[in-house]
Design a protein around this motif. Structure first.
Motif, PDB file in Angstrom:
ATOM      1  N   UNK A   1      38.005 -39.721 -19.794  1.00  0.00           N
ATOM      2  CA  UNK A   1      38.237 -38.488 -20.568  1.00  0.00           C
ATOM      3  C   UNK A   1      37.964 -37.227 -19.732  1.00  0.00           C
ATOM      4  N   UNK A   2      37.583 -37.429 -18.485  1.00  0.00           N
ATOM      5  CA  UNK A   2      37.529 -36.350 -17.488  1.00  0.00           C
ATOM      6  C   UNK A   2      36.779 -35.097 -17.938  1.00  0.00           C
ATOM      7  N   UNK A   3      35.730 -35.310 -18.711  1.00  0.00           N
ATOM      8  CA  UNK A   3      34.873 -34.166 -19.053  1.00  0.00           C
ATOM      9  C   UNK A   3      35.326 -33.354 -20.261  1.00  0.00           C
ATOM     10  N   UNK A   4      36.405 -33.799 -20.948  1.00  0.00           N
ATOM     11  CA  UNK A   4      36.804 -33.226 -22.244  1.00  0.00           C
ATOM     12  C   UNK A   4      36.880 -31.701 -22.261  1.00  0.00           C
ATOM     13  N   UNK A   5      37.466 -31.117 -21.256  1.00  0.00           N
ATOM     14  CA  UNK A   5      37.608 -29.656 -21.219  1.00  0.00           C
ATOM     15  C   UNK A   5      38.601 -29.211 -22.300  1.00  0.00           C
ATOM     16  N   UNK A   6      38.342 -28.074 -22.914  1.00  0.00           N
ATOM     17  CA  UNK A   6      39.237 -27.532 -23.938  1.00  0.00           C
ATOM     18  C   UNK A   6      40.663 -27.418 -23.397  1.00  0.00           C
ATOM     19  N   UNK A   7      41.607 -28.004 -24.104  1.00  0.00           N
ATOM     20  CA  UNK A   7      43.010 -27.926 -23.676  1.00  0.00           C
ATOM     21  C   UNK A   7      43.433 -29.053 -22.742  1.00  0.00           C
TER      22      UNK A   7
ATOM     23  N   UNK B   1      47.711 -13.356 -18.621  1.00  0.00           N
ATOM     24  CA  UNK B   1      47.400 -14.216 -19.775  1.00  0.00           C
ATOM     25  C   UNK B   1      48.129 -15.548 -19.715  1.00  0.00           C
ATOM     26  N   UNK B   2      47.454 -16.587 -20.228  1.00  0.00           N
ATOM     27  CA  UNK B   2      48.019 -17.935 -20.321  1.00  0.00           C
ATOM     28  C   UNK B   2      47.678 -18.473 -21.698  1.00  0.00           C
ATOM     29  N   UNK B   3      48.540 -19.342 -22.236  1.00  0.00           N
ATOM     30  CA  UNK B   3      48.224 -19.899 -23.554  1.00  0.00           C
ATOM     31  C   UNK B   3      47.950 -21.402 -23.460  1.00  0.00           C
ATOM     32  N   UNK B   4      46.900 -21.850 -24.147  1.00  0.00           N
ATOM     33  CA  UNK B   4      46.646 -23.290 -24.273  1.00  0.00           C
ATOM     34  C   UNK B   4      46.392 -23.591 -25.749  1.00  0.00           C
ATOM     35  N   UNK B   5      46.428 -24.866 -26.111  1.00  0.00           N
ATOM     36  CA  UNK B   5      46.073 -25.211 -27.487  1.00  0.00           C
ATOM     37  C   UNK B   5      45.109 -26.384 -27.477  1.00  0.00           C
ATOM     38  N   UNK B   6      44.294 -26.471 -28.502  1.00  0.00           N
ATOM     39  CA  UNK B   6      43.287 -27.535 -28.593  1.00  0.00           C
ATOM     40  C   UNK B   6      42.863 -27.690 -30.058  1.00  0.00           C
ATOM     41  N   UNK B   7      42.570 -28.933 -30.490  1.00  0.00           N
ATOM     42  CA  UNK B   7      42.279 -29.117 -31.918  1.00  0.00           C
ATOM     43  C   UNK B   7      40.807 -29.242 -32.292  1.00  0.00           C
ATOM     44  N   UNK B   8      40.471 -28.705 -33.497  1.00  0.00           N
ATOM     45  CA  UNK B   8      39.321 -29.173 -34.260  1.00  0.00           C
ATOM     46  C   UNK B   8      39.807 -30.404 -35.020  1.00  0.00           C
TER      47      UNK B   8
ATOM     48  N   UNK C   1      34.197 -30.999 -27.229  1.00  0.00           N
ATOM     49  CA  UNK C   1      34.615 -30.557 -25.888  1.00  0.00           C
ATOM     50  C   UNK C   1      33.410 -30.541 -24.952  1.00  0.00           C
ATOM     51  N   UNK C   2      33.701 -30.520 -23.667  1.00  0.00           N
ATOM     52  CA  UNK C   2      32.662 -30.291 -22.661  1.00  0.00           C
ATOM     53  C   UNK C   2      33.275 -29.443 -21.547  1.00  0.00           C
ATOM     54  N   UNK C   3      32.701 -29.436 -20.355  1.00  0.00           N
ATOM     55  CA  UNK C   3      33.103 -28.445 -19.351  1.00  0.00           C
ATOM     56  C   UNK C   3      34.089 -28.980 -18.308  1.00  0.00           C
ATOM     57  N   UNK C   4      34.613 -30.206 -18.513  1.00  0.00           N
ATOM     58  CA  UNK C   4      35.664 -30.708 -17.624  1.00  0.00           C
ATOM     59  C   UNK C   4      35.169 -31.123 -16.250  1.00  0.00           C
TER      60      UNK C   4
END
Ligand SMILES: [Zn+2]
Length: 542
Positions: free
Chosen positions: A48-54, A290-297, A321-324
């Motif tokens: 899961x490679x550190x679960x970074x947001x996005x 600016x860049x756009x990413x998406x991530x879920x609750x 999430x964590x810091x990737x």
């Protein structure tokens, strides 16, 4: 271990005869150590490679959590009948060599050197900023009726750039002080300021040198976007910001009625400096990309049994999430697995959900389970949910947050952040007591941890919250819980070594889960919903 729980429960029942009937909420259902381990080992795995947001790793974690919710038969509580509440985020970067800061003193034009003398972040709102305005010094830049502070008294900052010293007066209580400190932009914006300059201080230099801020300032800033695509930037009139090194700050004070040296001396003496016009103007420019990413609750609900109370919710939260991955190439292991931060909290939440489902006693109020994204980016997923809740926020009666339980020792006590602010303090004392665990006072109030995890955006919206941490004593003879905790923090926190091969004590995880389950069960079944204590500062936030 379950034996111990019952012995604990009996001891408490005997010693607190007045509360004897309340201990009947003790239930036969218990968390399972192997289940906790299985969840944790998956969520904190290298895959899961550190679960970074996005990131893809975090998407897989979110899907795992949704799958578990589904398997348990919980109802989806995300968007459009799904378990997911998908959030769009904007990542903003400061364009290379775009930041400039020029002072006009009337006689001279002086430029500050970037990044040696000042640093600035990107704008999440506009791609180009160019602000020129007079400077007004506003002391700490704080306003609080409760504490009789108004650093803006007698000052006109409309259309001007305010200059303030970083930090807050030492005599403010820590949690309240941290909250006020985080409201400085609001205080300036409400008074019409167009920019904020923060001054690094000699005292701050001793704790966290300006050099360190320079190192960290390249990281992008992340904001969530409203469903209409607008970034969540509350104060759009603040179009300039800078953090100025303490020696370079003298240049801002060449025309000032009070020398900067005198201001720093006042801070040193524990005084709050008064504000005044600085008699100079400044021009601040920057460009942002600016860049756009998406991530879920991920959200699920176990409906309550009571006709009326089932419209109210007890909200459990845990950030997924964590810091990737780390960019430090000198290390062999690049994956920040986040086993304790916060695969452990998510595992505890998943087990709590199973316990509610399998306890055989449906709670009166509904229970909502929310796995949160972007905590590590500044509590963003929680803040988004607090602004765009999938059930009415006024019907969320309490938040029980799970973040980084350090499950490395047989803790004998817990610390419950928030317990002194609402009736939840009594609930926690009772729930922990059932398992022979004591409630201890916050051993590090200066950290103001109550304002530093996902419950805080809910607190700001008026939801009473509690957040448990394993305490500093141990049931194991010769073991110093505080030492184990401190060692984790010093050696593994936010590092690749926070991984499943740590000596994780899953039996301690069982106790921790049982306590958090008991807290939610008590809140869900009690007649009255939890209340803020009237004397709590957090009961009066707007
Ligand atoms: Zn963290």
């Amino acid at each position: 271990m379950r034996f111990f729980s019952y012995i604990g429960a009996i001891a408490v029942a005997l010693s607190l005869s007045a509360c004897a009937d309340e201990s009947s909420t003790t239930t036969a259902v218990s968390a399972d150590a192997v289940a906790l381990q299985a969840h944790l080992e998956f969520l904190a795995s290298d895959d899961l490679e550190g679960r970074d947001t996005g990131s893809r790793g975090h998407e897989i974690a979110a899907k795992y959590i949704a799958t578990e919710f589904k398997r348990l038969g919980l109802e989806p509580a995300g968007d459009d009948g799904t378990y997911f509440q998908r959030i769009k985020f904007r990542r903003s970067f400061l364009e290379e060599n775009s930041a400039s800061f020029t002072l006009n003193t009337g006689d001279d034009e002086i430029s500050l050197d970037y990044p040696k003398e000042f640093i600035t972040g990107p704008s999440a709102y506009s791609e180009k900023d160019d602000v020129e305005a007079p400077l007004v010094f506003v002391g700490y830049g704080l306003v609080s009726e409760t504490f009789g502070i108004n650093d803006y008294e007698g000052l006109d900052v409309e259309g001007k750039i305010v200059v303030m010293v970083s930090g807050r007066p030492e005599d403010l209580p820590s949690e309240e002080g941290a909250h006020l400190n985080s409201s400085k932009t609001k205080f300036a914006a409400e008074r019409g300021a167009v920019g904020i300059i923060n001054l690094h201080t000699p005292a701050r230099e001793k704790v966290r040198p300006f050099e360190v801020s320079i190192m960290y300032q390249r990281a992008p800033s992340v904001r969530w976007l409203h469903p209409n695509g607008e970034p969540n930037v509350a104060y759009k009139n603040i179009a300039a910001s800078a953090y100025v090194q303490h020696e370079a700050a003298e240049k801002l004070f060449v025309n000032a009625p009070v020398a900067l040296e005198e201001i720093f001396a006042q801070l040193e003496a524990g005084e709050s400096p008064k504000g005044f016009d600085l008699g100079v103007t400044a021009r601040l420019q920057r460009a942002s990309r600016h860049e756009e990413i998406s991530s879920p609750n991920v959200a699920a609900v176990l409906p309550g049994s009571d006709d009326k109370l089932k419209n109210e919710y007890v909200l459990y939260t845990a950030h997924s999430d964590h810091i990737g991955m780390t960019k430090d190439l000198s290390q062999e292991d690049h994956i920040n697995n986040g086993a304790m931060d916060n695969a452990s909290g998510v595992s505890v939440m998943l087990e709590t959900a199973r316990m509610f489902k399998e306890s055989g006693k449906q709670p009166k109020r509904s229970i909502m389970f929310l796995s949160i994204t972007a905590e590590e980016r500044g509590l963003l997923g929680a803040d988004y949910f607090a602004h765009h809740p999938t059930v009415p926020l006024s019907q969320i009666v309490a938040n029980v947050n799970l973040d980084m339980p350090v499950l490395l020792y047989d803790f004998a006590d817990v610390i419950a952040f928030g317990s002194t602010h609402s009736t939840l303090g009594d609930t926690v004392t009772q729930a922990a007591g059932q398992f022979g665990i004591e409630l201890s006072e916050d051993p590090m109030p200066e950290q103001a941890i109550f304002t530093r995890s996902d419950h805080y955006p809910f607190v700001k919206k008026g939801v009473p919250a509690v957040f448990l941490m394993t305490g500093f004593t141990s049931k194991t003879e010769g073991e110093d819980g505080g030492e184990v905790w401190g060692k984790f923090f010093a050696e593994h926190y936010h590092r690749p070594s926070d991984q499943p091969d740590l000596p994780i004590n899953y039996e301690a995880g069982v106790t921790f889960t049982n306590i958090n389950f008991a807290i939610g069960q008590e809140i869900a079944n009690q007649v009255e919903r939890p209340r803020w204590l009237p004397e709590s500062f957090f009961s009066q936030l707007d």
